[in-house]
Design an enzyme around this catalytic site. Structure first.
Site, PDB file in Angstrom:
ATOM      1  N   TYR A 262       0.757  -1.097   0.140  1.00 48.92           N
ATOM      2  CA  TYR A 262       0.027  -0.018  -0.026  1.00 48.92           C
ATOM      3  C   TYR A 262       0.945   1.193   0.194  1.00 48.92           C
ATOM      4  O   TYR A 262       2.012   1.225  -0.417  1.00 48.92           O
ATOM      5  CB  TYR A 262      -0.832   0.078   1.345  1.00 48.92           C
ATOM      6  CG  TYR A 262      -2.173   0.822   0.934  1.00 48.92           C
ATOM      7  CD1 TYR A 262      -2.990   0.614  -0.071  1.00 48.92           C
ATOM      8  CD2 TYR A 262      -2.671   1.789   1.873  1.00 48.92           C
ATOM      9  CE1 TYR A 262      -4.219   1.366  -0.456  1.00 48.92           C
ATOM     10  CE2 TYR A 262      -3.562   2.497   1.632  1.00 48.92           C
ATOM     11  CZ  TYR A 262      -4.572   2.340   0.580  1.00 48.92           C
ATOM     12  OH  TYR A 262      -5.604   3.055   0.403  1.00 48.92           O
TER      13      TYR A 262
ATOM     14  N   LYS B 200     -20.857 -20.514  -8.957  1.00 53.00           N
ATOM     15  CA  LYS B 200     -20.004 -20.580  -9.934  1.00 53.00           C
ATOM     16  C   LYS B 200     -18.593 -20.079  -9.845  1.00 53.00           C
ATOM     17  O   LYS B 200     -17.583 -20.729 -10.235  1.00 53.00           O
ATOM     18  CB  LYS B 200     -20.443 -19.628 -10.959  1.00 53.00           C
ATOM     19  CG  LYS B 200     -20.226 -19.780 -12.433  1.00 53.00           C
ATOM     20  CD  LYS B 200     -21.082 -20.825 -12.812  1.00 53.00           C
ATOM     21  CE  LYS B 200     -20.789 -21.012 -14.510  1.00 53.00           C
ATOM     22  NZ  LYS B 200     -21.798 -21.738 -15.168  1.00 53.00           N
TER      23      LYS B 200
END
Lengths: 459, 165
Positions: free
Chosen positions: A40, A95
C-alpha cells in the site's frame, strides 16, 4: 428406494453455517508493518504510475491476469425464472467457487440491476478495467444472444456466456464420443435439437462451425419445428433473429418439414439433443423408435430429463446422456468453463471463438477416449481433475493458432502452468481442511453428503 | 438462385394472385409488431385477396411479383400519387413489399423496387418513395442503402371516444 435427500434444505443450512462460500485471502507476505509500505502507500504509487502510463501492465502488476467476474441480472436463474439479482447471488457465488476449485481462477459474483441490454453492456464496459474476463450467466433469452455478441465486440477481454457456450461445448464433446461408439461420422449425422433457448441455439452454431450441414439439423421450439414458412417467421426476424436464421438455414431439416413438432423432427434422426423443459415424457418412447438405428439421446433438462434413460434405451437408444450427476453420462458445463478460462487467461486471449470452444470439446472427448469410452462413459467426470489443465491447454493453443493470444507458450509450458495453478488451489484447500481453517461440516449433514450416491431409477 | 434469374412481372394466374394475397397479409403482420394502429382486421385473407385484385386492375397501381421456378417468392405494390402544386408530382409510392424468408439476402427486394420504379415512371412518376413503419429499422437501413432519404414524417394519435351523445 431410500429416503429422498432434501438438497434445498441442506443447502440453506450450510449457506447459513458458512455465511456464503468464498472469501478473499492474501497471497503475499504481510506479516510486518513494513510490508504495508510495499503493498500500500507509499510504495504502491510506483506500480500505479506505471499503470497510468501503460494500463496493459495491469495484467502483470495486479491480480487481473487471473480475475474474472461472474455477471448476472438474475432474469433467468436455473429453472426458477426471473428471480432478480439477489436471487441469482448464491448461484453466481457457487460458480465462482467452481472457477477457483476446478480452474484456479479467481472469480467474484457481480449481480446487478441493469436489465436493459444497452445498460447491461455499458456496465460491462465500465467495469472492464477490473477484470481479465467476464462470465455471463442466467440471462433471459433472446437478450442473452445480443448481449454476448455485442460484449464480444466491445470488450477487449474474453466474454463467455456459459448457458450458451459452456453447455454447447460439453454437448459437442459428448456427441463426438457418442458418434465414435456407434461408428458414425458426426459431420454426416442428422441431429434434432429440441428447445431453442440459449444452449441449443449456441449448439446449433457450434455444430455448423464443426462442419455439419444445416440441412441435417432441425430445431424445435415451444411452437414446433422452425422452418421458413412458419406463421410467425417475420415476427421472429424482429424479435429473435437467431431463431429466424435457424429457420431459414435449416429449412425444416432433412425432411423439409413445414410444420409438426418433436416427433416429426426426430423421425430419421441419428441423434437428438433436448435442452427444453423438465420431463419426463417431453420426449416419448415411441418417438425414439422413429429414430435411426443406434440412436443417441441427450436429454439435458433438470431436475428431470425430457426422457428417462431407461425409457430411451428400451425404445432403442444406444447412448443416453442427461444433466444429472446421479445418472451415467452427465452433460455438465462445469467440465468446460473453468478450463476454458484457465486457458484464455494464461495466454491473455482477446476473445473466445467458437473454434476455440470446438478445440476444448475435442480435447474433452479425447481425454475420455484415452480412459476408455463406453456406453456409460462418454464424458469425463468432475472428479478427474487432470482434465482441466488438458482442456485449458487445448483452448490456449487454439487461441495462439488463431492469432488471438497476447502471450505465446508451448504446449508443455501451457500445461505445466495450468496444472500448477490448479494443483496449488487443491493443495491449499487440502491444508485448510486438515487444519480446520475451513470448518468441518456439521455432523448430521456430513453423514448425508459423504454417503454413497444411491444408484436409483427415478427421483 | 440469383435474383437475376428471377422473373419480375405482374401476377398472371389465380394461383399467383392467391399467393400474392398471402404475402400481403404477411407484410402487414410484420407491421403489427411496430404499432397497434397496424393491427389487421380479423380474418384478413379474403380482404387481402380483394385488395390484390384492385391493385392488379387499377390504372394508378403497380403490382409485381418475383417468380422463381414457377413459384411466387416476392411481392411489391406501389401507386402513383398526385399533388399538382409540387413540381415532383406525381410521386411513385411503394406501399407493400415482401420477400419469402428463403429468398432473402440475395437482392430480390432490390430488383422488385427497380422494376416497380420503372413501371411507376412509365405512369408519369418523377420520384419514388417508400412508406413503412417508423420503427422498422431494417427497412430504414435497407432504403438508405438504396439511396433513399427521409422526406415526410407521419405522426399519429388515436381519437378519443365520444362521451356525449
Amino acid at each position: 428406494m431410500g429416503e429422498k435427500i432434501d438438497w434445498y434444505k441442506i443447502s440453506e443450512k450450510l449457506h447459513r453455517f458458512y455465511e456464503g462460500k468464498i472469501e478473499v485471502i492474501l497471497k503475499v507476505p504481510a506479516y510486518t508493518q513494513k510490508f504495508f509500505a510495499v503493498w500500500y502507500t507509499p510504495g504502491v504509487a510506483g506500480p500505479s504510475k506505471i499503470l497510468a502510463e501503460n494500463p496493459d501492465e495491469s495484467f502483470h502488476l495486479t491480480w487481473r491476469w487471473n480475475f474474472i467476474a461472474v455477471v448476472s441480472d438474475g432474469t433467468r436463474v436455473l429453472g426458477l425464472g426471473n428471480i432478480g439479482p439477489e436471487g441469482a447471488y448464491p448461484v453466481m457465488e457457487g460458480k465462482a467457487l467452481l472457477f477457483k476449485l476446478l480452474g484456479g481462477v479467481d472469480a467474484v459474483p457481480l449481480v446487478h440491476r441493469a436489465r436493459e441490454p444497452e445498460k447491461f453492456l455499458e456496465l460491462l464496459e465500465l467495469v472492464e478495467p477490473s477484470f481479465g474476463g467476464i462470465n455471463l450467466e442466467d440471462i433471459e433469452s433472446p437478450k442473452c444472444f445480443y448481449i454476448l455478441d455485442e460484449a464480444r465486440k466491445r470488450l477487449n477481454i474474453p466474454v463467455w456466456h456459459d448457458d450458451q457456450q459452456g453447455t454447447a461445448t460439453v454437448t459437442l464433446a459428448g456427441l463426438i464420443n457418442a458418434a465414435k461408439l456407434v461408428g458414425k461420422d458426426l459431420k454426416n449425422m442428422r441431429i434434432a435439437l429440441i428447445g431453442a433457448g440459449a444452449a441449443n441455439i449456441a449448439l446449433y452454431r457450434l455444430l455448423k462451425t464443426y462442419g455439419i450441414n444445416p440441412r441435417n439439423l432441425v430445431v424445435v421450439d415451444s411452437k414446433g419445428v422452425l422452418h421458413p414458412d412458419r406463421e410467425d417467421i417475420d415476427r421472429l426476424m424482429i424479435s429473435n433473429r437467431w431463431k429466424y436464421q435457424i429457420a431459414v438455414e435449416t429449412e425444416g431439416g432433412w425432411n423439409d418439414l413445414r410444420g409438426g413438432g418433436i416427433p416429426e423432427a426426430m423421425k430419421g434422426a441419428d441423434a437428438v439433443v433436448a435442452a427444453s423443459r423438465p420431463g419426463p415424457d417431453v420426449i416419448k418412447k415411441e418417438w425414439v423408435r422413429l429414430m435411426e438405428k443406434d440412436a443417441i439421446v441427450f436429454a439435458e433438462a433438470n431436475p428431470v430429463p425430457e426422457i428417462w434413460p431407461w425409457d430411451a434405451k428400451e425404445a432403442g437408444a444406444k447412448i443416453v446422456a442427461t444433466g444429472r450427476s446421479d445418472l451415467p453420462n452427465q452433460v455438465n458445463n462445469s467440465l468446460v468453463f473453468p478450463a476454458v478460462f484457465r486457458g484464455v487467461l494464461d495466454v491473455r486471449a482477446k476473445t473466445i471463438t467458437d473454434t476455440m470452444a470446438i478445440a476444448a470439446a475435442e480435447e474433452l472427448a479425447r481425454f475420455a477416449e484415452e480412459k476408455g469410452i463406453h456406453e456409460d462413459y462418454i464424458l469425463p467426470t468432475m472428479e478427474e481433475w487432470e482434465v482441466y489443465p488438458r482442456v485449458a491447454t487445448a483452448t490456449a493453443l487454439q487461441a495462439i493458432a488463431e492469432g488471438l493470444a497476447r502471450v505465446k507458450m508451448s504446449r508443455d509450458e501451457l500445461y505445466e502452468r495450468a496444472y500448477n495453478i490448479i494443483k496449488s488451489t487443491i493443495d491449499k484447500l487440502e491444508l485448510f481442511y486438515k487444519t480446520g481453517l475451513i470448518k468441518p461440516v456439521p455432523e448430521d449433514v456430513r453423514k448425508i453428503i459423504e454417503s454413497k450416491p444411491e444408484k436409483k431409477r427415478g427421483a | 438462385m440469383a435474383a437475376e434469374k428471377m422473373a419480375i412481372r405482374p401476377p398472371v394466374s389465380e394461383e399467383e394472385l392467391e399467393r400474392a394475397a398471402k404475402f400481403l397479409v404477411r407484410f402487414y403482420r410484420v407491421n403489427e409488431e411496430f404499432d397497434p394502429l397496424y393491427t389487421m382486421v380479423d380474418d384478413p385473407e379474403p380482404v387481402a385477396r380483394q385488395l390484390i385484385q384492385r391493385y392488379a386492375e387499377e390504372e394508378n397501381s403497380v403490382l409485381l411479383v418475383a417468380v422463381s421456378e414457377g413459384c411466387v417468392v416476392g411481392l411489391i405494390h406501389g401507386e402513383v400519387r398526385h399533388n399538382p402544386i409540387l413540381r415532383a408530382s406525381p410521386l411513385g409510392v411503394m406501399m407493400e413489399l415482401y420477400v419469402h424468408p428463403s429468398y432473402r439476402r440475395r437482392g430480390v427486394a432490390k430488383r422488385l423496387i427497380e422494376e416497380a420504379a420503372k413501371k411507376l415512371r412509365e405512369k408519369g412518376a418523377k420520384a419514388i418513395a417508400a412508406e413503412f413503419p417508423h420503427l422498422n429499422e431494417i427497412a430504414v437501413s435497407f432504403y438508405r442503402d438504396l439511396g433513399f432519404r427521409p422526406l415526410t414524417s407521419v405522426y399519429i394519435k388515436e381519437l378519443e371516444e365520444k362521451v356525449e351523445r
